[in-house]
Design an enzyme around this catalytic site. Structure first.
Site, mmCIF file in Angstrom:
data_model
loop_
_atom_site.group_PDB
_atom_site.id
_atom_site.type_symbol
_atom_site.label_atom_id
_atom_site.label_comp_id
_atom_site.label_asym_id
_atom_site.label_seq_id
_atom_site.Cartn_x
_atom_site.Cartn_y
_atom_site.Cartn_z
ATOM 1 N N GLU A 127 -7.708 8.328 4.124
ATOM 2 C CA GLU A 127 -7.328 8.107 2.880
ATOM 3 C C GLU A 127 -8.700 7.652 1.942
ATOM 4 O OE1 GLU A 127 -2.806 6.278 3.132
ATOM 5 O OE2 GLU A 127 -4.415 4.878 2.961
ATOM 6 N N CYS B 186 0.799 -1.107 0.114
ATOM 7 C CA CYS B 186 -0.113 0.073 -0.086
ATOM 8 C C CYS B 186 0.906 1.037 -0.015
ATOM 9 C CB CYS B 186 -0.988 0.249 1.162
ATOM 10 S SG CYS B 186 -0.249 -0.534 2.712
#
Length: 178
Positions: free
Chosen positions: A118, A71
């Protein structure tokens, strides 16, 4: 220091519709919790096992915790899928095609007062190749069934990153739809 954990790295700030509204350095983003663009990659093998990485101890947040395969954040002007392909190679030493799965927004408070907020784009990939992790990024890796992962997260939640715990139910739901 590797490029990825560079405090000066600029992250793409977005609104709730993932429309770019600016850039800000990584440290400021994670101290203030401003919404930014990110991606999460989940790589599975032909038997359906998920490849997890254990984050290196020198990572500036969530060190030593197990997480999804990769990620990170796309650079300004970088296509998200291309960023995922780039980071899988940089972190795990792997190359495999990625397919967009879904997007979602989350907010999680981390250790040291840092905040992840996010707009996360989730990609799936499939390979039986053995990774060659970058030790600056990854201290260990393993393959695990989704069922075993869910059981272990319930038994030992402090061993896993916040975003993996948040995202996993959505990943399972998406896989069940396929």
């Amino acid at each position: 220091m590797n490029t990825h954990d560079n405090d000066d790295e600029l992250l793409v700030l977005v609104d709730e519709n993932d429309v770019e509204i600016g850039v800000l350095d990584k440290t400021s983003v994670h101290k203030t919790g401003v919404l930014h663009r990110a991606f999460s990659v989940f790589i599975f093998n032909s038997m359906g096992f998920l490849m997890l990485q254990r984050r290196a101890l020198q990572k500036y947040h969530s060190p030593g915790l197990w997480s999804n395969t990769c990620c990170s954040h796309p650079r300004k002007g970088e296509d998200i899928k291309s960023a995922g392909t780039r980071r899988i190679a940089e972190e795990m030493g792997l190359k495999c095609p990625l397919n967009f799965a879904f997007s979602f927004t989350y907010r999680a408070e981390l250790e040291n007062g840092l905040i992840e907020h996010e707009f996360d784009h989730v990609y799936f990939g499939f390979t039986d190749k053995i990774p060659k992790p970058n030790p600056d990024e990854v201290m260990d890796w393993k393959l695990i069934s989704m069922r075993e992962l869910q059981k272990d997260i319930l038994a030992h939640p402090d061993n896993y990153t916040e975003w993996l715990k948040i995202c996993l139910a959505k990943v399972v739901e998406h896989l069940d739809e396929k």
